[in-house]
Write a protein that holds these residues in place. Structure first.
Motif, PDB file in Angstrom:
ATOM      1  N   ARG A  83       0.574  -1.121  -0.191  1.00 38.58           N
ATOM      2  CA  ARG A  83       0.072  -0.028  -0.033  1.00 38.58           C
ATOM      3  C   ARG A  83       0.842   1.165  -0.169  1.00 38.58           C
ATOM      4  NH1 ARG A  83      -4.003  -2.057   4.615  1.00 38.58           N
ATOM      5  NH2 ARG A  83      -5.243  -3.437   3.630  1.00 38.58           N
ATOM      6  N   ARG A  84       0.585   2.222  -0.650  1.00 39.41           N
ATOM      7  CA  ARG A  84       1.199   3.396  -0.709  1.00 39.41           C
ATOM      8  C   ARG A  84       1.337   4.075   0.483  1.00 39.41           C
ATOM      9  NH1 ARG A  84       4.892   5.843  -3.675  1.00 39.41           N
ATOM     10  NH2 ARG A  84       4.536   8.071  -4.070  1.00 39.41           N
ATOM     11  N   SER A  85       2.439   4.719   0.775  1.00 41.91           N
ATOM     12  CA  SER A  85       2.665   5.279   2.183  1.00 41.91           C
ATOM     13  C   SER A  85       3.678   6.441   2.083  1.00 41.91           C
ATOM     14  CB  SER A  85       3.358   4.010   3.139  1.00 41.91           C
ATOM     15  OG  SER A  85       3.731   4.725   4.295  1.00 41.91           O
ATOM     16  N   ALA A  86       3.186   7.542   2.250  1.00 41.67           N
ATOM     17  CA  ALA A  86       4.026   8.653   2.400  1.00 41.67           C
ATOM     18  C   ALA A  86       4.786   8.792   3.625  1.00 41.67           C
ATOM     19  CB  ALA A  86       3.125  10.127   2.027  1.00 41.67           C
ATOM     20  N   ASP A  87       4.136   8.320   4.729  1.00 46.40           N
ATOM     21  CA  ASP A  87       4.751   8.249   5.852  1.00 46.40           C
ATOM     22  C   ASP A  87       6.312   7.670   5.956  1.00 46.40           C
ATOM     23  OD1 ASP A  87       2.658   9.403   6.986  1.00 46.40           O
ATOM     24  OD2 ASP A  87       1.800   7.681   8.056  1.00 46.40           O
ATOM     25  N   LEU A  88       6.342   6.337   5.262  1.00 46.42           N
ATOM     26  CA  LEU A  88       7.914   5.811   5.045  1.00 46.42           C
ATOM     27  C   LEU A  88       8.655   6.696   4.558  1.00 46.42           C
ATOM     28  CD1 LEU A  88       6.743   2.223   4.158  1.00 46.42           C
ATOM     29  CD2 LEU A  88       7.375   2.931   6.293  1.00 46.42           C
ATOM     30  N   GLU A  89       8.297   7.228   3.291  1.00 44.86           N
ATOM     31  CA  GLU A  89       9.254   8.091   2.719  1.00 44.86           C
ATOM     32  C   GLU A  89       9.680   9.265   3.480  1.00 44.86           C
ATOM     33  OE1 GLU A  89       9.660  10.442  -1.485  1.00 44.86           O
ATOM     34  OE2 GLU A  89       7.815   9.701  -1.016  1.00 44.86           O
ATOM     35  N   GLN A  90       8.789   9.897   4.384  1.00 46.85           N
ATOM     36  CA  GLN A  90       9.060  10.945   5.335  1.00 46.85           C
ATOM     37  C   GLN A  90       9.886  10.582   6.171  1.00 46.85           C
ATOM     38  OE1 GLN A  90       5.284  12.706   6.025  1.00 46.85           O
ATOM     39  NE2 GLN A  90       4.880  13.560   4.075  1.00 46.85           N
ATOM     40  N   ALA A  91       9.845   9.129   6.491  1.00 49.44           N
ATOM     41  CA  ALA A  91      10.637   8.878   7.762  1.00 49.44           C
ATOM     42  C   ALA A  91      11.881   8.480   7.268  1.00 49.44           C
ATOM     43  CB  ALA A  91       9.908   7.739   8.508  1.00 49.44           C
ATOM     44  N   LEU A 138       9.052   2.372  12.933  1.00 50.42           N
ATOM     45  CA  LEU A 138       8.099   1.086  13.526  1.00 50.42           C
ATOM     46  C   LEU A 138       7.076   1.754  14.503  1.00 50.42           C
ATOM     47  CD1 LEU A 138      10.874  -1.273  14.041  1.00 50.42           C
ATOM     48  CD2 LEU A 138       9.236  -1.269  12.145  1.00 50.42           C
ATOM     49  N   GLU A 139       7.201   3.028  14.824  1.00 49.72           N
ATOM     50  CA  GLU A 139       6.510   3.774  15.842  1.00 49.72           C
ATOM     51  C   GLU A 139       5.227   4.412  15.103  1.00 49.72           C
ATOM     52  OE1 GLU A 139       6.571   2.857  18.904  1.00 49.72           O
ATOM     53  OE2 GLU A 139       8.430   1.904  18.334  1.00 49.72           O
ATOM     54  N   LEU A 140       5.297   4.734  13.769  1.00 52.96           N
ATOM     55  CA  LEU A 140       4.346   5.466  13.236  1.00 52.96           C
ATOM     56  C   LEU A 140       3.116   4.731  13.159  1.00 52.96           C
ATOM     57  CD1 LEU A 140       6.578   6.302   9.888  1.00 52.96           C
ATOM     58  CD2 LEU A 140       5.680   7.773  11.715  1.00 52.96           C
ATOM     59  N   ASP A 141       2.059   5.438  13.443  1.00 54.41           N
ATOM     60  CA  ASP A 141       0.635   5.103  13.280  1.00 54.41           C
ATOM     61  C   ASP A 141       0.239   4.112  12.135  1.00 54.41           C
ATOM     62  OD1 ASP A 141       0.234   6.225  15.951  1.00 54.41           O
ATOM     63  OD2 ASP A 141      -0.893   7.685  15.126  1.00 54.41           O
ATOM     64  N   ILE A 159       1.106  -3.380  10.744  1.00 53.65           N
ATOM     65  CA  ILE A 159       1.504  -4.455  11.307  1.00 53.65           C
ATOM     66  C   ILE A 159       0.461  -5.375  11.900  1.00 53.65           C
ATOM     67  CG2 ILE A 159       2.962  -5.414  13.396  1.00 53.65           C
ATOM     68  CD1 ILE A 159       4.756  -3.099  12.830  1.00 53.65           C
ATOM     69  N   GLN A 160      -0.524  -4.611  12.708  1.00 51.86           N
ATOM     70  CA  GLN A 160      -1.621  -5.281  13.123  1.00 51.86           C
ATOM     71  C   GLN A 160      -2.322  -5.933  12.208  1.00 51.86           C
ATOM     72  OE1 GLN A 160      -2.146  -5.824  16.339  1.00 51.86           O
ATOM     73  NE2 GLN A 160      -0.233  -4.725  16.912  1.00 51.86           N
ATOM     74  N   GLU A 161      -2.749  -5.241  11.075  1.00 50.07           N
ATOM     75  CA  GLU A 161      -3.658  -6.075  10.192  1.00 50.07           C
ATOM     76  C   GLU A 161      -2.848  -7.272   9.554  1.00 50.07           C
ATOM     77  OE1 GLU A 161      -5.898  -5.016   5.992  1.00 50.07           O
ATOM     78  OE2 GLU A 161      -4.692  -3.478   6.934  1.00 50.07           O
ATOM     79  N   ALA A 162      -1.529  -7.151   9.359  1.00 51.25           N
ATOM     80  CA  ALA A 162      -0.811  -8.296   8.799  1.00 51.25           C
ATOM     81  C   ALA A 162      -0.479  -9.447   9.672  1.00 51.25           C
ATOM     82  CB  ALA A 162       0.590  -7.760   8.294  1.00 51.25           C
ATOM     83  N   ARG A 163      -0.331  -9.037  11.059  1.00 52.92           N
ATOM     84  CA  ARG A 163      -0.328 -10.146  12.021  1.00 52.92           C
ATOM     85  C   ARG A 163      -0.834 -11.480  12.005  1.00 52.92           C
ATOM     86  NH1 ARG A 163       0.671  -7.160  17.016  1.00 52.92           N
ATOM     87  NH2 ARG A 163       2.853  -7.253  16.320  1.00 52.92           N
ATOM     88  N   SER A 164      -2.328 -11.312  11.655  1.00 56.23           N
ATOM     89  CA  SER A 164      -2.919 -12.598  11.566  1.00 56.23           C
ATOM     90  C   SER A 164      -2.761 -13.508  10.362  1.00 56.23           C
ATOM     91  CB  SER A 164      -4.556 -12.182  11.620  1.00 56.23           C
ATOM     92  OG  SER A 164      -4.772 -11.477  10.616  1.00 56.23           O
ATOM     93  N   LEU A 165      -2.091 -12.850   9.242  1.00 52.55           N
ATOM     94  CA  LEU A 165      -1.688 -13.624   8.244  1.00 52.55           C
ATOM     95  C   LEU A 165      -0.305 -14.273   8.297  1.00 52.55           C
ATOM     96  CD1 LEU A 165      -2.968 -10.895   5.594  1.00 52.55           C
ATOM     97  CD2 LEU A 165      -4.068 -12.908   6.406  1.00 52.55           C
ATOM     98  N   LEU A 166       0.269 -13.960   9.226  1.00 47.39           N
ATOM     99  CA  LEU A 166       1.836 -14.539   9.270  1.00 47.39           C
ATOM    100  C   LEU A 166       2.066 -15.894  10.148  1.00 47.39           C
ATOM    101  CD1 LEU A 166       3.565 -11.101  10.595  1.00 47.39           C
ATOM    102  CD2 LEU A 166       3.593 -12.223   8.210  1.00 47.39           C
ATOM    103  N   SER A 167       2.874 -16.760   9.612  1.00 46.50           N
ATOM    104  CA  SER A 167       3.044 -18.049  10.165  1.00 46.50           C
ATOM    105  C   SER A 167       4.111 -17.931  11.253  1.00 46.50           C
ATOM    106  CB  SER A 167       3.642 -19.021   9.136  1.00 46.50           C
ATOM    107  OG  SER A 167       5.096 -18.583   8.501  1.00 46.50           O
TER     108      SER A 167
END
Length: 100
Positions: free
Chosen positions: A25-33, A66-69, A75-83
């Protein structure tokens, strides 16, 4: 000095593509970080694995991200998909033949 984080995330069977959708998903937050590159890939020889290559302005920038909302929500959304199967490595980039 540039910081690289390259790794794998194991998904539950049949959930790889959903995990990829979340991670791309596009994330301007990552670029700014301070994220310079964030590439997500798959290999059909490992159908339940997602490969991620990240390049950051520094290790501190990566850690702070890793502290960005928005990152915490992903991370919370992906957690249930991880083995729980994860691998990878981190390193300080010393140079490249593609740039000065």
């Amino acid at each position: 000095m540039t910081y690289a984080n390259v790794g794998t995330l194991g998904s539950l069977p049949g959930e790889r593509d959903r995990l990829v959708e979340i991670l791309t998903r596009r994330s301007a937050d990552l670029e700014q970080a301070g994220c310079l590159l964030y590439e997500v890939g798959v290999n059909d020889e490992r159908p339940d694995t997602v490969f991620v290559a990240e390049l950051w302005t520094s290790a501190a920038a990566h850690q702070s991200s890793l502290e960005l909302d928005s990152v915490q929500a992903a991370i919370q959304e992906a957690r249930s998909l991880l083995s729980g199967e994860m691998g990878g490595f981190r390193f300080e980039v010393m140079g490249s033949p593609l740039r000065d």
